[in-house]
Enzyme design. Structure first.
Site, PDB file in Angstrom:
ATOM      1  CE1 TYR A  24      77.526  26.130  96.651  1.00  0.00           C
ATOM      2  CE2 TYR A  24      77.197  24.012  95.868  1.00  0.00           C
ATOM      3  CZ  TYR A  24      77.044  24.908  97.001  1.00  0.00           C
ATOM      4  OH  TYR A  24      77.326  24.413  98.373  1.00  0.00           O
ATOM      5  CE1 TYR A 129      80.666  19.887 105.650  1.00  0.00           C
ATOM      6  CE2 TYR A 129      78.415  19.477 105.311  1.00  0.00           C
ATOM      7  CZ  TYR A 129      79.795  19.939 104.899  1.00  0.00           C
ATOM      8  OH  TYR A 129      79.986  20.070 103.608  1.00  0.00           O
ATOM      9  NE  ARG A 164      82.705  27.254  99.368  1.00  0.00           N
ATOM     10  CZ  ARG A 164      82.049  26.210 100.035  1.00  0.00           C
ATOM     11  NH1 ARG A 164      80.796  26.309  99.696  1.00  0.00           N
ATOM     12  NH2 ARG A 164      82.662  25.754 100.998  1.00  0.00           N
ATOM     13  CE  LYS A 251      85.905  15.050 101.642  1.00  0.00           C
ATOM     14  NZ  LYS A 251      85.803  16.415 101.723  1.00  0.00           N
ATOM     15  CG  HIS A 275      85.559  21.268 101.629  1.00  0.00           C
ATOM     16  ND1 HIS A 275      85.165  20.974 102.784  1.00  0.00           N
ATOM     17  CD2 HIS A 275      84.544  21.832 100.829  1.00  0.00           C
ATOM     18  CE1 HIS A 275      83.883  20.814 102.978  1.00  0.00           C
ATOM     19  NE2 HIS A 275      83.437  21.192 101.724  1.00  0.00           N
TER      20      HIS A 275
END
Length: 379
Positions: A24, A129, A164, A251, A275
């Site tokens: 992960y 976020y 992912r 960011k 990221h």
């Protein structure tokens, strides 16, 4: 296992962690091309060696947002850090504090703001976020202010979660994921005892404080996934800029035009970042994106950078490309998983040592001396 270099911690973490957790943090989006290029593009940059420069008074100190940093490094916000070591956010924050650099707490941390902030002496940073539930966002901002957080890091490159694929193979997601994770924990007893048993509660502390009635980590991850907001625009950030009186950093910047928009918005800083290669595969590595962004906005706001930084040499390369400070993400999580707080502190010592060697042999006595003329080539 002998740890002699900052990069040794990755192998140590892989040995200690169940595969679903190691992959992960180690993995990226899609085929992971950007993940790999973050590292390779940075390591391919040649430094310009200079000699006989009298480097006896070298210093790594720098100033950022009114704070003195022992070196131009901060620990990045990393979700689920508390699953890599018992109360991992607290351990990492203490290590950063002991080495005179900031720690950034993630929105999706295991330990809540109220647990981490009192554990350290210097002010903490907090990452947020943009979510559909604006009530949660306001609640998090109010709690961050109450806890003495100075700098807000606002992540904008996640309007939707990245794909992912490695997570499905490792057991983090996919069919029978819960059973697979249990089986992996059984074969990794040190982690199972330290974190799986005594690291509870395994929830997202900042979210559980707001939502209450936890039903498990997967419930919170599901809530978070459903709350990412693809309709986000600069206008949605205006109320946050009005509410938050301290430094605000955007960011997830990869394009000079977006960096210019951040200046017009009134941001105090940006993080040039993809990221860690975990969102959109195929975009530029941070090392390739940074020079043009620095040329566009340097002097208008502070430029931070992350993604691909593994060594002190990488820190110097990023500074030479135009960053004022860098964020360490995966690198510190590997060290945390391997050796806890002591591992993160030792990693930072190794980073500082590697920086001193690089600065000595490139003729840079101060951080401000590091620039494009410190390089032989650009990425």
């Amino acid at each position: 296992m002998i740890i002699s270099a900052s990069t040794d911690y990755r192998a140590a973490a892989e040995r200690r962690l169940p595969p679903f957790l190691f992959h992960y943090i180690d993995g990226g989006a899609y085929a992971e091309h950007t993940l790999k290029r973050n590292v390779s593009d940075l390591s391919d940059i040649a430094l310009r060696q200079r000699i006989l420069r009298n480097m006896s008074d070298l210093s790594l100190e720098t100033e950022l947002f009114g704070e003195t940093l022992a070196m131009p490094v901060a620990l990045a916000p990393v979700g689920l850090t508390g699953m890599y070591a018992r109360r991992g956010e607290v351990q990492a924050a203490r290590a950063a504090d002991s080495r005179g650099i900031p720690f950034t707490l993630s929105t999706v941390s295991v330990c809540p703001i109220e647990e981490v902030a009192p554990a350290i002496q210097r002010p903490m940073w907090f990452q947020l976020y943009v979510l559909r539930d604006r009530g949660f966002m306001r609640n998090a901002l109010e709690r961050a202010q109450a806890a003495g957080v100075t700098t807000l890091v606002f992540t904008v490159d996640m309007p939707v979660p990245g794909a992912r694929y490695r997570d499905a193979h490792s057991g983090m997601s996919g069919p029978n994921a819960s059973l697979r994770r249990i089986g992996q924990a059984i074969t990794h007893p040190h982690w199972a005892w330290d974190v799986g048993l005594f690291g509870r509660p395994h929830d997202l502390g900042n979210i559980s404080t707001y939502r209450g009635n936890p039903t498990g980590l997967e419930d919170y991850i599901g809530w978070l996934g459903s709350n990412f907001d693809p309709s986000i625009s600069w206008k949605d950030l205006e109320w946050i800029r009005e509410f938050w009186k301290g430094p605000m950093v955007i960011k997830g910047i990869l394009d000079p035009d977006d960096a210019r928009d951040a200046v017009r918005f009134g941001a105090d800083g940006i993080v040039v970042s993809n990221h860690g290669g975990r969102q959109l595969d195929g975009v530029l590595s941070t090392a390739r994106a940074l020079p043009a962004i620095a040329d566009a906005v340097q002097g208008d706001l502070k430029i931070l950078a992350d993604s691909g930084i593994r060594t002190g040499l990488d820190v110097v390369r990023m500074l030479a490309l135009g960053a004022d400070t860098v964020l360490l993400g995966r690198a510190f999580v590997y060290a945390l998983a391997a050796q806890g707080e002591a591992g993160v502190a030792n990693l930072l010592d190794l980073i500082a040592k590697e920086m001193r060697v690089a600065m000595t042999l490139t003729g840079a006595r101060r951080i401000a001396d590091i620039g494009r003329d410190s390089l032989v080539s650009l990425p």
